[in-house]
Design a protein around this motif. Structure first.
Motif, PDB file in Angstrom:
ATOM      1  N   ARG A   7       0.834  -1.206   0.000  1.00  0.00           N
ATOM      2  CA  ARG A   7       0.000   0.000   0.000  1.00  0.00           C
ATOM      3  C   ARG A   7       0.866   1.253   0.000  1.00  0.00           C
ATOM      4  NH1 ARG A   7      -5.336  -0.174   1.669  1.00  0.00           N
ATOM      5  NH2 ARG A   7      -6.232   1.859   2.055  1.00  0.00           N
ATOM      6  N   LEU A  11      -1.645   6.749   1.113  1.00  0.00           N
ATOM      7  CA  LEU A  11      -3.006   6.232   1.096  1.00  0.00           C
ATOM      8  C   LEU A  11      -3.272   5.712   2.513  1.00  0.00           C
ATOM      9  CD1 LEU A  11      -5.199   5.871  -1.085  1.00  0.00           C
ATOM     10  CD2 LEU A  11      -4.425   3.541  -1.368  1.00  0.00           C
ATOM     11  N   ALA A  14      -7.367   3.239   5.735  1.00  0.00           N
ATOM     12  CA  ALA A  14      -8.821   3.132   5.920  1.00  0.00           C
ATOM     13  C   ALA A  14      -9.416   2.242   4.833  1.00  0.00           C
ATOM     14  CB  ALA A  14      -9.449   4.517   5.840  1.00  0.00           C
ATOM     15  N   PRO A  15     -10.387   1.382   5.174  1.00  0.00           N
ATOM     16  CA  PRO A  15     -11.045   0.607   4.119  1.00  0.00           C
ATOM     17  C   PRO A  15     -11.888   1.513   3.231  1.00  0.00           C
ATOM     18  CG  PRO A  15     -11.928   0.032   6.305  1.00  0.00           C
ATOM     19  CD  PRO A  15     -10.883   1.075   6.514  1.00  0.00           C
ATOM     20  N   PHE A  16     -11.878   1.268   1.919  1.00  0.00           N
ATOM     21  CA  PHE A  16     -12.639   2.103   0.983  1.00  0.00           C
ATOM     22  C   PHE A  16     -14.138   1.884   1.166  1.00  0.00           C
ATOM     23  CE2 PHE A  16      -8.627   1.697  -1.484  1.00  0.00           C
ATOM     24  CZ  PHE A  16      -8.343   3.040  -1.615  1.00  0.00           C
ATOM     25  N   HIS A  17     -14.924   2.974   0.961  1.00  0.00           N
ATOM     26  CA  HIS A  17     -16.381   2.820   1.055  1.00  0.00           C
ATOM     27  C   HIS A  17     -16.977   2.430  -0.282  1.00  0.00           C
ATOM     28  CE1 HIS A  17     -16.250   6.780  -0.802  1.00  0.00           C
ATOM     29  NE2 HIS A  17     -17.523   6.630  -1.111  1.00  0.00           N
ATOM     30  N   TYR A  18     -16.141   2.357  -1.334  1.00  0.00           N
ATOM     31  CA  TYR A  18     -16.664   2.083  -2.675  1.00  0.00           C
ATOM     32  C   TYR A  18     -17.228   0.666  -2.777  1.00  0.00           C
ATOM     33  CZ  TYR A  18     -13.977   6.259  -3.668  1.00  0.00           C
ATOM     34  OH  TYR A  18     -13.475   7.532  -3.638  1.00  0.00           O
ATOM     35  N   SER A  25     -11.172   3.246  -6.487  1.00  0.00           N
ATOM     36  CA  SER A  25     -10.103   2.956  -5.539  1.00  0.00           C
ATOM     37  C   SER A  25      -8.816   2.562  -6.246  1.00  0.00           C
ATOM     38  CB  SER A  25     -10.548   1.879  -4.551  1.00  0.00           C
ATOM     39  OG  SER A  25     -11.335   0.911  -5.189  1.00  0.00           O
TER      40      SER A  25
ATOM     41  N   LEU B  13     -10.254  -6.340   4.307  1.00  0.00           N
ATOM     42  CA  LEU B  13     -10.513  -5.323   3.290  1.00  0.00           C
ATOM     43  C   LEU B  13     -11.221  -5.902   2.072  1.00  0.00           C
ATOM     44  CD1 LEU B  13      -7.110  -3.347   3.151  1.00  0.00           C
ATOM     45  CD2 LEU B  13      -9.204  -2.666   4.297  1.00  0.00           C
ATOM     46  N   LYS B  15     -13.579  -7.380  -0.719  1.00  0.00           N
ATOM     47  CA  LYS B  15     -15.021  -7.319  -0.959  1.00  0.00           C
ATOM     48  C   LYS B  15     -15.466  -8.364  -1.967  1.00  0.00           C
ATOM     49  CE  LYS B  15     -15.395  -2.408   0.105  1.00  0.00           C
ATOM     50  NZ  LYS B  15     -15.237  -1.111  -0.563  1.00  0.00           N
ATOM     51  N   ARG B  38     -17.340  -8.219   7.218  1.00  0.00           N
ATOM     52  CA  ARG B  38     -18.340  -7.438   6.483  1.00  0.00           C
ATOM     53  C   ARG B  38     -19.357  -8.330   5.783  1.00  0.00           C
ATOM     54  NH1 ARG B  38     -15.420  -2.939   2.953  1.00  0.00           N
ATOM     55  NH2 ARG B  38     -13.608  -2.520   4.218  1.00  0.00           N
ATOM     56  N   PRO B  61      -9.041  -3.576  -6.314  1.00  0.00           N
ATOM     57  CA  PRO B  61      -9.559  -2.242  -6.030  1.00  0.00           C
ATOM     58  C   PRO B  61      -9.453  -1.857  -4.551  1.00  0.00           C
ATOM     59  CG  PRO B  61     -11.179  -3.566  -7.215  1.00  0.00           C
ATOM     60  CD  PRO B  61     -10.112  -4.481  -6.734  1.00  0.00           C
ATOM     61  N   GLU B  62      -9.236  -2.820  -3.691  1.00  0.00           N
ATOM     62  CA  GLU B  62      -9.209  -2.508  -2.263  1.00  0.00           C
ATOM     63  C   GLU B  62      -7.797  -2.339  -1.715  1.00  0.00           C
ATOM     64  OE1 GLU B  62     -12.076  -1.810  -1.092  1.00  0.00           O
ATOM     65  OE2 GLU B  62     -13.029  -2.506  -2.926  1.00  0.00           O
ATOM     66  N   VAL B  63      -6.784  -2.480  -2.564  1.00  0.00           N
ATOM     67  CA  VAL B  63      -5.380  -2.442  -2.142  1.00  0.00           C
ATOM     68  C   VAL B  63      -5.174  -3.398  -0.964  1.00  0.00           C
ATOM     69  CG1 VAL B  63      -3.407  -0.892  -1.913  1.00  0.00           C
ATOM     70  CG2 VAL B  63      -5.553   0.029  -2.713  1.00  0.00           C
ATOM     71  N   GLU B  66      -0.553  -7.665  -0.776  1.00  0.00           N
ATOM     72  CA  GLU B  66       0.881  -7.338  -0.775  1.00  0.00           C
ATOM     73  C   GLU B  66       1.599  -8.478  -1.459  1.00  0.00           C
ATOM     74  OE1 GLU B  66       2.103  -6.499   3.241  1.00  0.00           O
ATOM     75  OE2 GLU B  66       1.669  -4.374   2.963  1.00  0.00           O
TER      76      GLU B  66
END
Lengths: 251, 70
Positions: A7, A11, A14-18, A25, B13, B15, B38, B61-63, B66
């Motif tokens: 990462r 940046l 925080a986890p993305f809200h998308y 993102s 993280l 999704k 989640r 998309p969530e990075v 690694e």
């Protein structure tokens, strides 16, 4: 083993809200990586839009100033003129840049303001629930064009990047996509070029990034990425419209 | 032959968009049967074949990924 990908520092963790499979993102990450690589964290100012990316200040660990809907380029103009040593960029969606903010965008480009606009085009109004945007393609179904967009009623898709490339104030104008890893790396290259052109003080720079919206296209993320490549990249061909540094080299 | 690379996935993280799976040339990633906090089925790393090419991390998309190589 050596860590080869992690990462970016600017940046926030925080986890993305998308939504799952959103292109925003990915573009956030590319911008953050470039800010790290180019050492701009201390002098970068981001102007996020009203739209899905309105919460960009939760993710970028740089100075951020939220703008009123569509006024990103006007706010960025103010910042850049008051603080000319800073690196200023707007991050805007298609509703923000190509609908309500068309005037601000075109006039900032025409004045040759030394700012960079990152224009994320997903062909719908994402945050408000998938209504038709100016960039919606002919035949594309949205909640306000349930039978598909018709040119006689709703007009044609607005290709604002093509328009801005005609203006003398624009220095670098390109359209890229996040459809595949190779295209993501090409997007990063285009963004880097735009950032460099701004830092050299050559003029207004714009990078349009085609991005999927799986939720409002009503598709799975994998199908949305396919649709992006098969339909959207044909409507909006990927190319560099204008690059005055290349023209200078030729001269 | 030992794996040339490895990835770590932050399952909190993830999704479950499955984009990493579509780009992985070695099929080294799959969707887990368990849930994360989640409510998504996160991606999980299946060792052995990874060569550390970073395509999954470029696409994620969530990075959340690694990559290590060596």
């Amino acid at each position: 083993m050596k860590k080869v990908f992690s990462r970016p520092k600017c940046l926030k963790p925080a986890p993305f809200h998308y939504c799952p499979g959103c292109g925003h993102s990915i573009i956030h990450r590319l911008v953050a990586e470039l800010i790290d690589e180019m050492g701009l964290q201390g002098k970068a100012i981001c102007i996020p839009p009203a739209g899905c990316a309105v919460l960009a200040y939760n993710y970028f660990d740089i100075d951020v100033c939220e703008s009123a809907h569509g006024r990103g380029c006007a706010i960025a103009t103010g910042f850049k003129r008051a603080l000319p040593d800073r690196f200023v960029f707007t991050y805007q969606g298609d509703g923000d840049m190509a609908a309500i903010g068309t005037a601000e965008t075109i006039h900032a480009a025409n004045r040759g303001e030394l700012i960079t606009s990152i224009f994320v085009n997903n062909a719908v109004y994402g945050m408000t629930g998938g209504q038709m945007a100016p960039t919606t393609m002919l035949g594309q179904k949205t909640t306000t064009s349930p039978f598909g967009r018709r040119s006689k009623v709703e007009g044609y898709p607005l290709k604002i990047t093509d328009l801005i490339a005609q203006l003398d104030g624009a220095a670098y104008v390109a359209r890229t996509s996040v459809g595949t890893p190779a295209k993501i790396l090409a997007t990063k290259k285009a963004l880097k070029k735009a950032f460099e052109v701004q830092l050299e003080g050559l003029g207004y720079t714009l990078v349009e990034v085609l991005s999927p919206c799986p939720t409002n296209w009503k598709m799975t993320p994998v199908d949305a990425f396919k649709y992006l490549q098969e339909r959207m990249e044909k409507e909006y061909p990927l190319q560099v419209f204008k690059d005055i540094t290349a023209q200078k080299k030729e001269d | 032959m030992a794996a040339k690379g490895k990835i770590t996935i932050d399952q909190g993280l993830c999704k479950s968009c499955e984009l990493c799976i579509t780009v992985c040339p070695e099929k080294a990633i799959r969707i887990a049967e368990t849930f994360n906090h989640r409510g998504y089925h996160p991606a999980e790393f299946v060792l052995e074949t990874c060569r550390g090419c970073s395509l999954c991390a470029t696409m994620c998309p969530e990075v959340a990924i690694e990559v290590y190589r060596g």
